[in-house]
Design an enzyme around this catalytic site. Structure first.
Site, PDB file in Angstrom:
ATOM      1  N   THR A  81      50.706  31.055  23.247  1.00  0.00           N
ATOM      2  CA  THR A  81      49.473  30.540  23.852  1.00  0.00           C
ATOM      3  C   THR A  81      49.304  31.082  25.261  1.00  0.00           C
ATOM      4  OG1 THR A  81      49.572  28.522  22.533  1.00  0.00           O
ATOM      5  CG2 THR A  81      48.220  28.463  24.514  1.00  0.00           C
ATOM      6  N   GLU A 125      64.782  33.156  31.656  1.00  0.00           N
ATOM      7  CA  GLU A 125      65.162  32.922  30.264  1.00  0.00           C
ATOM      8  C   GLU A 125      65.396  34.236  29.524  1.00  0.00           C
ATOM      9  OE1 GLU A 125      62.409  28.860  29.879  1.00  0.00           O
ATOM     10  OE2 GLU A 125      61.890  30.649  28.734  1.00  0.00           O
ATOM     11  N   ALA A 179      61.639  23.914  22.001  1.00  0.00           N
ATOM     12  CA  ALA A 179      60.689  22.872  21.584  1.00  0.00           C
ATOM     13  C   ALA A 179      59.673  23.394  20.575  1.00  0.00           C
ATOM     14  CB  ALA A 179      59.973  22.293  22.804  1.00  0.00           C
ATOM     15  N   TRP A 180      59.326  24.661  20.677  1.00  0.00           N
ATOM     16  CA  TRP A 180      58.281  25.247  19.842  1.00  0.00           C
ATOM     17  C   TRP A 180      58.785  25.735  18.494  1.00  0.00           C
ATOM     18  CZ3 TRP A 180      57.967  30.458  18.168  1.00  0.00           C
ATOM     19  CH2 TRP A 180      59.077  31.224  18.521  1.00  0.00           C
ATOM     20  N   THR A 229      58.525  20.645  29.117  1.00  0.00           N
ATOM     21  CA  THR A 229      58.536  21.520  27.948  1.00  0.00           C
ATOM     22  C   THR A 229      57.410  22.545  28.045  1.00  0.00           C
ATOM     23  OG1 THR A 229      57.186  19.907  26.719  1.00  0.00           O
ATOM     24  CG2 THR A 229      59.571  19.800  26.410  1.00  0.00           C
ATOM     25  N   ALA A 230      56.940  22.801  29.266  1.00  0.00           N
ATOM     26  CA  ALA A 230      55.796  23.703  29.466  1.00  0.00           C
ATOM     27  C   ALA A 230      56.242  25.060  30.005  1.00  0.00           C
ATOM     28  CB  ALA A 230      54.764  23.041  30.385  1.00  0.00           C
ATOM     29  N   ARG A 231      56.367  25.184  31.312  1.00  0.00           N
ATOM     30  CA  ARG A 231      56.811  26.424  31.947  1.00  0.00           C
ATOM     31  C   ARG A 231      57.803  26.086  33.042  1.00  0.00           C
ATOM     32  NH1 ARG A 231      55.259  28.548  28.077  1.00  0.00           N
ATOM     33  NH2 ARG A 231      53.758  30.250  27.811  1.00  0.00           N
ATOM     34  N   ASP A 279      63.266  21.955  28.839  1.00  0.00           N
ATOM     35  CA  ASP A 279      63.390  22.941  27.768  1.00  0.00           C
ATOM     36  C   ASP A 279      63.025  24.335  28.262  1.00  0.00           C
ATOM     37  OD1 ASP A 279      63.878  23.577  24.948  1.00  0.00           O
ATOM     38  OD2 ASP A 279      61.737  24.031  24.860  1.00  0.00           O
ATOM     39  N   HIS A 294      64.694  26.535  25.475  1.00  0.00           N
ATOM     40  CA  HIS A 294      63.303  26.882  25.145  1.00  0.00           C
ATOM     41  C   HIS A 294      63.090  26.830  23.626  1.00  0.00           C
ATOM     42  CE1 HIS A 294      59.549  29.090  26.806  1.00  0.00           C
ATOM     43  NE2 HIS A 294      59.241  28.420  25.709  1.00  0.00           N
TER      44      HIS A 294
END
Length: 325
Positions: free
Chosen positions: A79, A269, A294-295, A238-240, A264, A292
């Site tokens: 996204t 990263e 969560a997705w 859990t975003a950036r 997360d 990272h």
């Protein structure tokens, strides 16, 4: 079938794990790279019309390289599009598309899992059983790690897009009250259903970040923000990673200015072994760091690639789909 001159390169296919790319390779001429390092990006674009990237940076230097002269579309398999210099792409006539909303359910449920872990400390009790601590307990239960109920707690949501809304819906089922922050950096009248961020930070028992990374949101949670939060509050991201000033957060956790944090995402990263947050997570019981992930539900990754396929198909048909530049 696409014209023979159309060639597609996947720059970081390892991102999609065990989800097959056969839907692409059966239809188009594809080159698959599991991982692309920054010094490899130029050459791997050579001769390709479409580049599919999740985390590979395609900046002004890459876009203006001779190897990128045939590039016509960057299909971002995510996204967020902060990995792409969209202005440079526009100058070069390269279209950019993304995949909005594909990970809503996966990220929302993982967010709730992190909230529940901080509230119940279930993971620590699982580890205690494996270590034999329950078996040696003089009573039927263990009360080693403090737990709190979520019912009637206030969840402050920063970023009320599809994921933030899904988290709010899930949290309400636990009896939580929802506070929504006004969009950072936006002036003017605040909608009635939102409150200013400082007010939210003061009131919330849990603050969960779901906003995009922009110049206005970088280091949104900093030393000053953390001072406003309750000493019993939890922070979830859990975003950036860059939404949080990591040094300030570590300092606040050490001083017990807040009760805990679960992240997360971090600024680098994958992180080096000496990354401050990785070191802190080994030291501090009230800091959780996950990779990272969560997705990463399989359904989410399948949906992501279906949408990327749709974006490429539309481009080859002369249509714009999910175009952001």
């Amino acid at each position: 079938m696409s014209p023979p001159q159309v060639r597609i390169v996947f720059l970081d296919a390892a991102t999609y794990g065990d989800v097959s790319l056969v839907r692409f390779t059966d239809r188009w001429d594809c080159t698959i790279h599991q991982v692309t390092h920054p010094d490899e990006t130029h050459q791997r674009l050579a001769g390709h019309t479409v580049a599919v990237a999740n985390k590979v940076v395609i900046d002004d230097a890459v876009l203006n390289s001779p190897e990128a002269r045939g590039l016509k579309l960057i299909a971002v398999a995510a996204t967020g599009t902060d990995i792409i210099d969209r202005q440079a792409a526009a100058r070069r006539g390269v279209k950019v598309c993304n995949v909005p909303g594909y990970a809503t359910q996966s990220v929302a449920q993982f967010t709730m899992a992190l909230i529940l872990e901080l509230a119940t400390q279930a993971g620590k009790y699982i580890d205690a059983v494996k270590a034999g601590e329950w078996q040696n307990s003089p009573v039927f239960s263990m009360l080693t790690f403090p737990a709190v109920e979520l019912s009637e707690k206030k969840l402050g949501i920063v970023g009320h897009g599809s994921i933030g809304q899904a988290v709010a819906q899930m949290a309400r089922s636990f009896g939580m009250e929802i506070l929504v922050a006004a969009r950072p950096g936006v002036s003017g009248t605040i909608p009635q259903d939102r409150i200013e961020l400082p007010q939210l930070l003061r009131q919330a028992d849990i603050v969960s970040l779901h906003c995009p990374l922009t110049p206005e949101t970088r280091n949104l949670i900093n030393a000053q923000s953390l001072e406003l939060m309750k000493p019993t509050a939890f922070l979830i991201n859990t975003a950036r990673g860059a939404l949080v000033d990591e040094a300030a957060l570590i300092d606040a956790l050490r001083k017990k200015q807040i009760a805990g944090a679960a992240l997360d995402v971090i600024t680098q990263e994958p992180p080096p072994s000496d990354h401050p947050l990785i070191r802190a997570a080994k030291e501090l019981d009230h800091l959780i760091v996950t990779p990272h992930t969560a997705w990463s539900a399989r359904e989410t990754r399948e949906r992501l690639l279906q949408e990327v396929e749709g974006n490429i198909s539309a481009f080859l048909q002369g249509r714009d789909r999910n175009r952001v530049a």
